[in-house]
Design a protein around this motif. Structure first.
Motif, mmCIF file in Angstrom:
data_model
loop_
_atom_site.group_PDB
_atom_site.id
_atom_site.type_symbol
_atom_site.label_atom_id
_atom_site.label_comp_id
_atom_site.label_asym_id
_atom_site.label_seq_id
_atom_site.Cartn_x
_atom_site.Cartn_y
_atom_site.Cartn_z
ATOM 1 N N UNK A 183 0.812 -1.220 0.000
ATOM 2 C CA UNK A 183 0.000 0.000 0.000
ATOM 3 C C UNK A 183 0.844 1.267 0.000
ATOM 4 N N UNK A 184 1.904 1.271 0.806
ATOM 5 C CA UNK A 184 2.754 2.457 0.868
ATOM 6 C C UNK A 184 3.351 2.730 -0.516
ATOM 7 N N UNK A 185 3.872 1.659 -1.140
ATOM 8 C CA UNK A 185 4.487 1.799 -2.455
ATOM 9 C C UNK A 185 3.495 2.206 -3.526
ATOM 10 N N UNK A 186 2.250 1.818 -3.356
ATOM 11 C CA UNK A 186 1.255 2.125 -4.380
ATOM 12 C C UNK A 186 0.614 3.480 -4.175
ATOM 13 N N UNK A 187 0.302 3.817 -2.932
ATOM 14 C CA UNK A 187 -0.536 5.000 -2.695
ATOM 15 C C UNK A 187 0.237 6.230 -2.270
ATOM 16 N N UNK A 188 1.353 6.046 -1.557
ATOM 17 C CA UNK A 188 1.947 7.213 -0.918
ATOM 18 C C UNK A 188 3.318 7.619 -1.449
ATOM 19 N N UNK A 189 4.015 6.735 -2.137
ATOM 20 C CA UNK A 189 5.331 7.135 -2.635
ATOM 21 C C UNK A 189 5.185 7.684 -4.044
ATOM 22 N N UNK A 236 6.155 3.154 -7.123
ATOM 23 C CA UNK A 236 7.019 2.003 -7.399
ATOM 24 C C UNK A 236 6.244 0.677 -7.463
ATOM 25 N N UNK A 237 5.090 0.607 -6.814
ATOM 26 C CA UNK A 237 4.269 -0.611 -6.911
ATOM 27 C C UNK A 237 3.040 -0.282 -7.759
ATOM 28 N N UNK A 238 3.035 -0.667 -9.045
ATOM 29 C CA UNK A 238 1.895 -0.338 -9.902
ATOM 30 C C UNK A 238 0.632 -1.052 -9.453
#
Lengths: 259, 368
Positions: free
Chosen positions: B26-32, B36-38
């Protein structure tokens, strides 16, 4: 139908037989494995059943434990329960324990767990799911481990025991079940002479408080049991009595020594 | 005390990894910034986690009780259909035909009324009950007859396979009222959350992780109880267990039903993440693939089953992307290889390898 129980129905309960088979027959594809077999086992009696291969010893035990239903005949437990209507789990809960010829223990569980799982108690899945070990049961397990001489191996996985040790563990599991009647199938098979004699002593000490039926081939072992012997032949009783008397009978000699 | 019974070392490591994943994704998808996480990866991971839960369900019956079910895909699909029915009703008047009650496919085949078995599926709570109740009821009835008749081994496997195949044929029929071969699709939202949004996808993926963790702990609680020990008894020596007075069929029925319910939950979480449920989920190949996950990960270890599902499903995604026609060969080869080289699965090999490194000896310790 009701004439046979009536015949012995007048006896006081303690004198009534533990197990009563009358006129039992069972055929497999036309072959009569059991043919008009009648047998009475008294309370606390030790009985040896001998007979050549195919005499119907295993089928007899299958019928008593509810694994096989007889075609005809009566099988009564304590003069009141019709065993032909029950299955293996019912007869076990009723108090009939059975020891297999090939030692069968739970190989992936410890010696201790094997005994714990055999202890008399509620067998329902939900009771098992919420089961908590009780101190009383632990004491009983210690006692059983002493009887079967496996105290030092209590935490061993049962699969790693020797053949003789497995036989003893299975006998211990039967005792844990606290049965009224034990059916024991060739306990001495594959045992050393010393183990055989210890097993005979163990079975003799068990009888009295419980009834025991031992099926055996080994004549030395039967002699050591020193009890009444039933000779089965072609599915029915050929002779019954003390071993010396029975083994002197010409028909028994003929069956055993060949025609 | 209770924690150590439920969480041994392998369970602890797996749950810790799962926790890191549920936070990092979730952090990689929504907040960074730069994402980095599609989002497609989020849905993919969510899907794998559902597969992992399904594998745990199968491991309960196969690994611990010796029931090789080749029809567990059916329970997964039924859970999925129950959720799909709710999602269809949730579309309401936004469908192509703008019918506020009937799903598009029913309007298309000329139905005027909602069939009785669709009633109430506009309520999420009812659908949520059905997700476990329908697979559970099927498993109970099927198991009642099969176990009471003492059907075991390969015969049982074959009838479970027949069960899922029969259901597939039934669900293909338009008259069944489940959308025929197209199945249920075009979902819009779940409980008011837009299924196309990043947030909903992340939420569903996190929910799948929680469900997997809960399923693992439940399975562990069952298998470490006395009931779990009895299951191993009847797996290894069924008649001995009977002659000790245990009603073997009741134990099998219990674990088979629990397992089917768990598979149903996995299916229900899977459907909103992939956006469709159709009769191909009942296909026999699907059910066999579940068995491969468990065998490859390590039968009778729970964590291994979950790991196996994620590994194989991940490999499938990659390989079908690169060489679509080779996947089935690769899967077959994988299965043969694992059976021969890693009888205890990937988890067994991993733990064995780590154990050897620790002791510094190349010999395999037989007793442990």
């Amino acid at each position: 139908m009701s004439q046979q129980p009536h015949m012995i129905g007048g006896l006081p309960p303690e004198a009534q037989p533990q197990l009563y088979l009358d006129g039992v027959s069972r055929a497999f594809d036309g072959f009569k494995a059991i043919n008009n077999l009648s047998l009475v086992i008294e309370r606390g009696e030790l009985r040896a059943v001998i007979g050549p291969n195919g005499a119907g010893k295993t089928t007899m035990m299958d019928i008593i434990t509810g694994k096989t239903r007889p075609d005809t005949g009566q099988v009564l437990w304590e003069q009141s329960v019709d065993l032909t209507m029950l299955d293996e789990a019912d007869t076990a809960q009723l108090g009939i324990g059975r020891k297999f010829q090939k030692p069968t223990v739970f190989e992936n569980h410890t010696v201790e767990d094997n005994l714990a799982l055999a202890l008399k108690g509620d067998r329902s899945p939900f009771a098992a799911l919420f089961y908590r070990a009780a101190a009383k049961e632990a004491a009983r397990i210690d006692e059983l481990l002493g009887i079967i001489r496996l105290g030092d191996l209590r935490r061993r996985i049962a699969g790693s025991l020797s053949h003789g040790q497995k036989q003893w563990l299975e006998i211990g599991m039967l005792l844990a079940q606290d049965p009224q009647l034990l059916l024991v199938d060739e306990p001495a098979a594959g045992m050393t002479d010393a183990e055989t004699m210890l097993t005979a002593d163990l079975l003799k000490s068990i009888a009295g408080a419980r009834s025991v039926i031992v099926v055996e081939h080994d004549m030395d072992f039967v002699r050591a049991l020193d009890c009444k012997v039933t000779v089965l032949h072609q599915g029915s009783v050929l002779a019954e009595g003390r071993l010396d008397a029975v083994s002197a009978m010409p028909e028994v000699i003929e069956v055993y020594l060949g025609r | 005390m209770a924690a150590s019974r439920l969480i041994d070392r392998r369970m602890g490591i797996f749950l810790a990894g799962l926790f890191v994943l549920t936070v990092a994704v979730p952090v990689g998808n929504l907040w960074i910034a730069g994402q980095p996480v599609p989002t497609y990866l989020v849905a993919l991971i969510g899907k794998y986690l559902c597969y992992a839960l399904l594998a745990v369900a199968l491991d309960l019956v196969w690994g611990y009780c010796g029931i090789l079910s080749l029809g567990h895909g059916a329970f997964f699909a039924l859970g999925g259909y129950a959720m799909g029915m709710y999602l269809m009703r949730e579309i309401g008047a936004r469908g192509v035909y703008a019918n506020p009650v009937l799903p598009d496919f029913m309007v298309f085949i000329g139905w005027k009324h909602l069939p009785w078995y669709w009633l109430g599926f506009d309520h999420f709570w009812l659908a949520a009950i059905m997700v476990v109740a329908v697979p559970g009821a099927l498993a109970f009835v099927f198991g009642w007859f099969a176990f009471r008749s003492r059907v075991t081994g390969v015969y049982l496997s074959i009838i479970t396979q027949a069960m899922t195949y029969a259901l597939m044929l039934a669900f293909f029929r338009n008259e069944m009222g489940f959308g025929g071969n197209n199945g249920l699709t075009d979902f819009k939202d779940i409980l008011g959350f837009d299924l196309a949004s990043h947030e909903t996808k992340v939420g569903l993926m996190m929910l799948s992780a929680v469900a997997l963790a809960a399923g693992l702990l439940l399975a562990r609680w069952i298998t470490t109880s006395r009931l779990g020990k009895v299951l191993v008894c009847l797996r290894d020596a069924e008649s001995r267990t009977r002659f000790l007075g245990y009603r073997v069929e009741h134990y099998k029925l219990f674990i088979f039903t629990v397992s089917a319910m768990m598979a149903g939950v996995a299916g229900a979480l899977y459907v909103p993440q992939v956006g469709i449920i159709n009769p191909s989920e009942f296909s026999t190949a699907n059910s066999i693939e579940i068995v491969i996950w468990v065998a490859l990960g390590g039968r009778g270890t729970l964590v291994g089953a979950a790991l196996g599902a994620i590994l194989v499903a991940g490999a499938k995604t990659l390989l079908t992307g690169w060489f679509p026609e080779l996947w089935l060969f690769a899967l077959g080869a994988l299965f043969v290889l694992v059976t021969i080289a890693l009888p205890n699965g990937v988890l067994g090999a991993l733990e064995g390898g780590i154990g050897r490194l620790r002791r510094g000896t190349p010999t395999r310790e037989a007793e442990a």
